[in-house]
Write an enzyme that holds these catalytic residues in place. Sequence first.
Site, PDB file in Angstrom:
ATOM      1  N   HIS A  98       0.846  -1.190   0.000  1.00 37.14           N
ATOM      2  CA  HIS A  98       0.000   0.000   0.000  1.00 37.14           C
ATOM      3  C   HIS A  98       0.878   1.236   0.000  1.00 37.14           C
ATOM      4  O   HIS A  98       1.864   1.301   0.723  1.00 37.14           O
ATOM      5  CB  HIS A  98      -0.913   0.027   1.238  1.00 37.14           C
ATOM      6  CG  HIS A  98      -2.066   0.958   1.083  1.00 37.14           C
ATOM      7  ND1 HIS A  98      -3.333   0.517   0.739  1.00 37.14           N
ATOM      8  CD2 HIS A  98      -2.147   2.298   1.190  1.00 37.14           C
ATOM      9  CE1 HIS A  98      -4.141   1.560   0.655  1.00 37.14           C
ATOM     10  NE2 HIS A  98      -3.439   2.658   0.921  1.00 37.14           N
ATOM     11  N   ASP A 177     -14.707   2.744   6.657  1.00 33.60           N
ATOM     12  CA  ASP A 177     -13.698   3.550   5.959  1.00 33.60           C
ATOM     13  C   ASP A 177     -14.271   4.098   4.661  1.00 33.60           C
ATOM     14  O   ASP A 177     -14.050   5.265   4.324  1.00 33.60           O
ATOM     15  CB  ASP A 177     -12.439   2.712   5.669  1.00 33.60           C
ATOM     16  CG  ASP A 177     -11.433   3.509   4.855  1.00 33.60           C
ATOM     17  OD1 ASP A 177     -11.022   4.584   5.332  1.00 33.60           O
ATOM     18  OD2 ASP A 177     -11.096   3.095   3.737  1.00 33.60           O
ATOM     19  N   ARG A 184     -14.106  12.689   4.196  1.00 32.76           N
ATOM     20  CA  ARG A 184     -12.810  13.324   4.488  1.00 32.76           C
ATOM     21  C   ARG A 184     -12.259  14.051   3.270  1.00 32.76           C
ATOM     22  O   ARG A 184     -11.682  15.124   3.365  1.00 32.76           O
ATOM     23  CB  ARG A 184     -11.802  12.259   4.954  1.00 32.76           C
ATOM     24  CG  ARG A 184     -12.066  11.769   6.370  1.00 32.76           C
ATOM     25  CD  ARG A 184     -11.203  10.581   6.684  1.00 32.76           C
ATOM     26  NE  ARG A 184      -9.793  10.886   6.536  1.00 32.76           N
ATOM     27  CZ  ARG A 184      -8.847   9.999   6.178  1.00 32.76           C
ATOM     28  NH1 ARG A 184      -9.169   8.751   5.935  1.00 32.76           N
ATOM     29  NH2 ARG A 184      -7.600  10.362   6.082  1.00 32.76           N
ATOM     30  N   SER A 199      -7.542   4.289   8.325  1.00 35.01           N
ATOM     31  CA  SER A 199      -8.122   4.009   7.006  1.00 35.01           C
ATOM     32  C   SER A 199      -7.309   2.931   6.283  1.00 35.01           C
ATOM     33  O   SER A 199      -7.864   1.949   5.772  1.00 35.01           O
ATOM     34  CB  SER A 199      -8.140   5.327   6.206  1.00 35.01           C
ATOM     35  OG  SER A 199      -8.330   5.090   4.850  1.00 35.01           O
ATOM     36  N   LYS A 203      -8.144  -1.499   5.853  1.00 32.27           N
ATOM     37  CA  LYS A 203      -8.245  -2.207   4.562  1.00 32.27           C
ATOM     38  C   LYS A 203      -7.294  -3.397   4.526  1.00 32.27           C
ATOM     39  O   LYS A 203      -7.580  -4.431   3.934  1.00 32.27           O
ATOM     40  CB  LYS A 203      -7.955  -1.233   3.420  1.00 32.27           C
ATOM     41  CG  LYS A 203      -9.096  -0.226   3.238  1.00 32.27           C
ATOM     42  CD  LYS A 203      -8.920   0.656   2.047  1.00 32.27           C
ATOM     43  CE  LYS A 203      -8.015   1.814   2.259  1.00 32.27           C
ATOM     44  NZ  LYS A 203      -8.660   3.121   2.384  1.00 32.27           N
TER      45      LYS A 203
HETATM   46  N1  URA Z   1      -5.089   6.292   1.475  1.00 26.95           N
HETATM   47  C1  URA Z   1      -6.088   5.687   2.161  1.00 26.95           C
HETATM   48  O1  URA Z   1      -6.490   4.566   1.832  1.00 26.95           O
HETATM   49  N2  URA Z   1      -6.623   6.327   3.219  1.00 26.95           N
HETATM   50  C2  URA Z   1      -6.200   7.544   3.617  1.00 26.95           C
HETATM   51  O2  URA Z   1      -6.715   8.066   4.582  1.00 26.95           O
HETATM   52  C3  URA Z   1      -5.166   8.167   2.892  1.00 26.95           C
HETATM   53  C4  URA Z   1      -4.617   7.515   1.825  1.00 26.95           C
END
Ligand code: URA
Length: 449
Positions: A98, A177, A184, A199, A203
């Site tokens: 990620h 999320d 957001r 967040s 995931k």
């Molecule tokens: N990427 C994400 O998945 N969440 C965030 O809050 C910022 C970047």
Amino acid sequence: MSADPSVLGAGTKAASARVLDMINRKRAGRPLPPDDFDQVITDFVAGCIPDYQMSAWLATVACQGLSTEELVALTRAYTRGGGALDLDRLDGPVIDKHSTGGVGDTTTLIVVPVVAACGSPVVKMTGRALGFAGGTLDKLESLRGFRPYLAPEEIVPMTRSVGMVITGQSAELTPGDGATYALRDVTATVESIPLIAASIISKKIAVRAQGLVLDVKTGSGALIPDYDHSVQLTRTMLDLATAFGLSARAVLSDMSQPLGPAVGNALEIRQALAVLRGERTPGLWDLCATLCRLMLQSVDPHLTDDEAMKRIDRVLDDGSAHETFVRWAVAQGADATVLETGQLPQAARRSTVKAAESGWITRIDPRAIGNATLMVGAGRLTHDDSLDYGAGVVLSHRVGDRVDKGDVLAELHYDTGDADGARALVQSAFGFGDKPQAAPVAVHQIFGP
Ligand code: URA
């Protein structure tokens, strides 16, 4: 997700009262019990809290921060009511990565096929662009026919047959999320260490891959530009991953200039394919090589750096990384002839930006370059904007290069939009000095076990 204030029922009124009470307590510096996080996120997902109250809640969290217990509670709350990918059904360990996102950052499209070609399956959920930073899903949609969203039940068979999957983030996996991130985005509450950490890690909990590598950007084009704060974000995410039993490593990588020369959707696909055919593009490849190595080592801790690099070099040089990308993209719907002939969308017009003075390049501001691509339609300012897949910017230089007045700095690719404004922005992104300047390293630090 928003409740209609004119028809507030008893449940909605109670949810509103609870969220206001939480805001007051948080603002007064009092700790919030874990159950409160579950409640507020469940209520918001159920549509019982209006957006304006949830925005105030998010802004309070962004300003006041969260304790470790509160952060764990929020992360868990994000995953409530969602599913999890059943990756255990695959024979071997699966890897996930990620990135916090940036400009000219096409690493996912390189590292996933490279690692898959090395024999380690990768499952990657990814998102779209909003603002100046690019999004992998948008880049992939420049491949005609590509299916950006796979159903959760398609993921295991696809990984088994082609070794990799890159699919749109399913809000069903982390409903909390999904709902709060959309809010957001439009309320200036993305740039918050606890909110980003919760967040992203929520995931990762839903994917539950055995190996996880995080790429946290630092520098002017990063979500969190300041170096010390980027380190704090990295440590926060690693601690949070550990709290949920995920084993992760992280790279703190440079985003003080665009990572690769291509910025724009189809342009970045071409760039990724060039690397997969063996081109070691400076900056971009330096980061990709580190990420690939850490990803392979995340499921094979005895693999030495040298052994990992040999495997990586082999799949680049023998064409198998490129073949893996093509096989996977076609399996996910991309038109095979597009990949065979390289006929990706192209903008009809080109315009060069030239150096107004001689000297060493001291700065290439990634935000200005990203915003210039927005002005010619390569990115989106609102969720509903459509994209010009061929538009973007190709840089001819990196920080530290020496140029003479009149040398080409960049080429703007465009069909429509404000090309003059974009060109001026690209020009303003460059700074020059009269002394040699060291090029910033691609990888600042590696964290984790
Ligand atoms: N990427 C994400 O998945 N969440 C965030 O809050 C910022 C970047």
